[in-house]
Design a protein around this motif. Structure first.
Motif, PDB file in Angstrom:
ATOM      1  N   MET A 283      71.054  97.788  64.975  1.00  0.00           N
ATOM      2  CA  MET A 283      70.198  98.170  63.852  1.00  0.00           C
ATOM      3  C   MET A 283      69.562  96.954  63.202  1.00  0.00           C
ATOM      4  O   MET A 283      68.420  96.999  62.745  1.00  0.00           O
ATOM      5  CB  MET A 283      71.014  98.944  62.815  1.00  0.00           C
ATOM      6  CG  MET A 283      71.543 100.288  63.312  1.00  0.00           C
ATOM      7  SD  MET A 283      70.234 101.427  63.812  1.00  0.00           S
ATOM      8  CE  MET A 283      69.506 101.791  62.232  1.00  0.00           C
ATOM      9  N   ASN A 284      70.317  95.844  63.161  1.00  0.00           N
ATOM     10  CA  ASN A 284      69.794  94.647  62.504  1.00  0.00           C
ATOM     11  C   ASN A 284      68.849  93.856  63.412  1.00  0.00           C
ATOM     12  O   ASN A 284      67.840  93.323  62.958  1.00  0.00           O
ATOM     13  CB  ASN A 284      70.941  93.735  62.063  1.00  0.00           C
ATOM     14  CG  ASN A 284      71.784  94.395  60.994  1.00  0.00           C
ATOM     15  OD1 ASN A 284      71.302  95.265  60.255  1.00  0.00           O
ATOM     16  ND2 ASN A 284      73.050  94.008  60.908  1.00  0.00           N
ATOM     17  N   LEU A 285      69.199  93.750  64.716  1.00  0.00           N
ATOM     18  CA  LEU A 285      68.429  92.914  65.640  1.00  0.00           C
ATOM     19  C   LEU A 285      67.475  93.719  66.518  1.00  0.00           C
ATOM     20  O   LEU A 285      66.514  93.160  67.051  1.00  0.00           O
ATOM     21  CB  LEU A 285      69.385  92.119  66.547  1.00  0.00           C
ATOM     22  CG  LEU A 285      70.396  91.208  65.837  1.00  0.00           C
ATOM     23  CD1 LEU A 285      71.319  90.565  66.857  1.00  0.00           C
ATOM     24  CD2 LEU A 285      69.677  90.141  65.020  1.00  0.00           C
ATOM     25  N   GLY A 286      67.786  95.006  66.718  1.00  0.00           N
ATOM     26  CA  GLY A 286      66.958  95.829  67.597  1.00  0.00           C
ATOM     27  C   GLY A 286      67.040  95.403  69.048  1.00  0.00           C
ATOM     28  O   GLY A 286      66.098  95.597  69.813  1.00  0.00           O
ATOM     29  N   ASP A 287      68.179  94.780  69.465  1.00  0.00           N
ATOM     30  CA  ASP A 287      68.340  94.268  70.816  1.00  0.00           C
ATOM     31  C   ASP A 287      69.023  95.319  71.687  1.00  0.00           C
ATOM     32  O   ASP A 287      70.252  95.430  71.717  1.00  0.00           O
ATOM     33  CB  ASP A 287      69.164  92.984  70.791  1.00  0.00           C
ATOM     34  CG  ASP A 287      69.138  92.275  72.123  1.00  0.00           C
ATOM     35  OD1 ASP A 287      68.770  92.908  73.133  1.00  0.00           O
ATOM     36  OD2 ASP A 287      69.481  91.084  72.159  1.00  0.00           O
ATOM     37  N   ILE A 288      68.221  96.086  72.430  1.00  0.00           N
ATOM     38  CA  ILE A 288      68.777  97.153  73.267  1.00  0.00           C
ATOM     39  C   ILE A 288      69.541  96.573  74.458  1.00  0.00           C
ATOM     40  O   ILE A 288      70.498  97.178  74.954  1.00  0.00           O
ATOM     41  CB  ILE A 288      67.645  98.086  73.747  1.00  0.00           C
ATOM     42  CG1 ILE A 288      68.238  99.322  74.420  1.00  0.00           C
ATOM     43  CG2 ILE A 288      66.690  97.373  74.672  1.00  0.00           C
ATOM     44  CD1 ILE A 288      67.190 100.355  74.757  1.00  0.00           C
ATOM     45  N   GLY A 289      69.163  95.390  74.925  1.00  0.00           N
ATOM     46  CA  GLY A 289      69.869  94.763  76.038  1.00  0.00           C
ATOM     47  C   GLY A 289      71.301  94.432  75.675  1.00  0.00           C
ATOM     48  O   GLY A 289      72.234  94.640  76.459  1.00  0.00           O
TER      49      GLY A 289
END
Length: 323
Positions: A283-289
């Motif tokens: 949620m904070n970084l948006g890093d799906i990987g």
């Protein structure tokens, strides 16, 4: 040379014979195979096709290029999980809570099932079962607000109706991490033990009454009947459910750890687990990987845990192993 020719000829005949036998079996059981086809397709679509998404764990995903054409990054997405200073804390919390849930759930579920089985009237066991399985159907959001009604520092039932009348200062439950290793297992048991006990009760009721009648003739009391008949015959079910639970030892109930704690940062030392940590990071970084890498890690470790637990059970008693 001649021996090789004869051997190849025999091998070819054997192969053709196997193919013919396979085709005969397909024609013989064609109706059963057609009936099997829909669930197999559903299983493939829901269980195997999503595995393609594991590629995301090894890629630097951008929505312009898509999954297959985004650049590869190797194990860089895994570094986020293992190089952070919080890795030890979230791994420790996840494993210890799950071990506690597995052990307490097993003991209490079996105990409740045996107790319900000993009640001879029909009305009360059904009443108790209904009451105990009701929490299983409640959403964690509702459970969280029920918990808040008890634990709120200003208007909670425990502070207002129990501690204050006894002259004990109220506790700010949502800022004190030391109480949550007791609160979370209590909530988990309250919510799940009723449904699990029904599984064990169904297994107990399938035990033939002749075993107990023979034990009564030999003078065995209730405790000896439970110890020498019920528990040994219940062991295979207990082992299988425990192995399945061990497979999820790296997965935590997100609703339990995120909703019931109200995501209070002060409670992270004793309530933060891998799932909640990854969710907040996503949620904070948006890093799906990174989130895909964490799920990949949990799945691999879960598979290893299942295989390891099954191997140990097989070494002890192969009849109780899953495979």
């Amino acid at each position: 040379m001649a021996e090789h020719v004869v051997s190849a000829s025999r091998s070819g005949k054997k192969s053709r014979s196997s193919v013919h036998a396979f085709l005969r079996n397909v024609l013989k059981y064609k109706v059963l195979l057609l009936m099997l086809l829909p669930p197999v397709l559903v299983f493939i679509v829901n269980a195997y096709l999503p595995m393609v998404g594991l590629l995301i764990a090894f890629k630097d995903i951008n929505y312009t290029d898509g999954i297959f054409t985004s650049p590869w990054v190797g194990f860089r997405n895994f570094e986020y999980l293992f190089t952070t200073t919080d890795a030890w804390r979230i791994t420790r919390n996840t494993i210890l809570y799950n071990l506690l849930f597995i052990f307490s759930g097993l003991v209490l579920s079996v105990g409740i099932a045996i107790a319900l089985n000993e009640i001879k009237t029909r009305f009360f066991p059904k009443l108790y079962q209904t009451i105990m399985i009701m929490p299983n159907f409640l959403s964690m959001v509702i459970v969280a607000f029920v918990g808040y009604a008890f634990l709120s520092s200003d208007s909670g039932y425990i502070n207002r109706s129990i501690l204050e009348p006894l002259g004990i200062p109220g506790i700010n439950w949502y800022t004190e991490p030391k109480y949550w290793p007791f609160i979370l297992p209590f909530i988990n048991i309250w919510k799940t033990v009723g449904m699990n006990s029904i599984i064990y009760l169904a297994a107990i009721t399938s035990i033939h009454a002749e075993y107990y009648e023979a034990a009564v003739i030999d003078g065995a009391g209730k405790w000896k009947q439970i110890r020498h008949i019920t528990l040994p015959l219940l062991t295979p079910v207990m082992v299988i459910l425990t192995i399945l639970a061990v497979g999820n030892i790296f997965r935590a109930d997100f609703g339990l750890f995120y909703q019931t704690t109200m995501n209070s940062a002060a409670l992270y030392p004793t309530t933060d687990v891998i799932d909640t940590y990854v969710y907040r990071a996503l949620m904070n970084l948006g890093d799906i990987g990174m989130s895909s890498a964490a799920s990949f890690y949990q799945s691999v470790v879960g598979f290893i845990c299942i295989m390891g637990a099954n191997w140990i059970v097989k070494k002890i008693n192969s009849d109780n192993a899953m495979f």
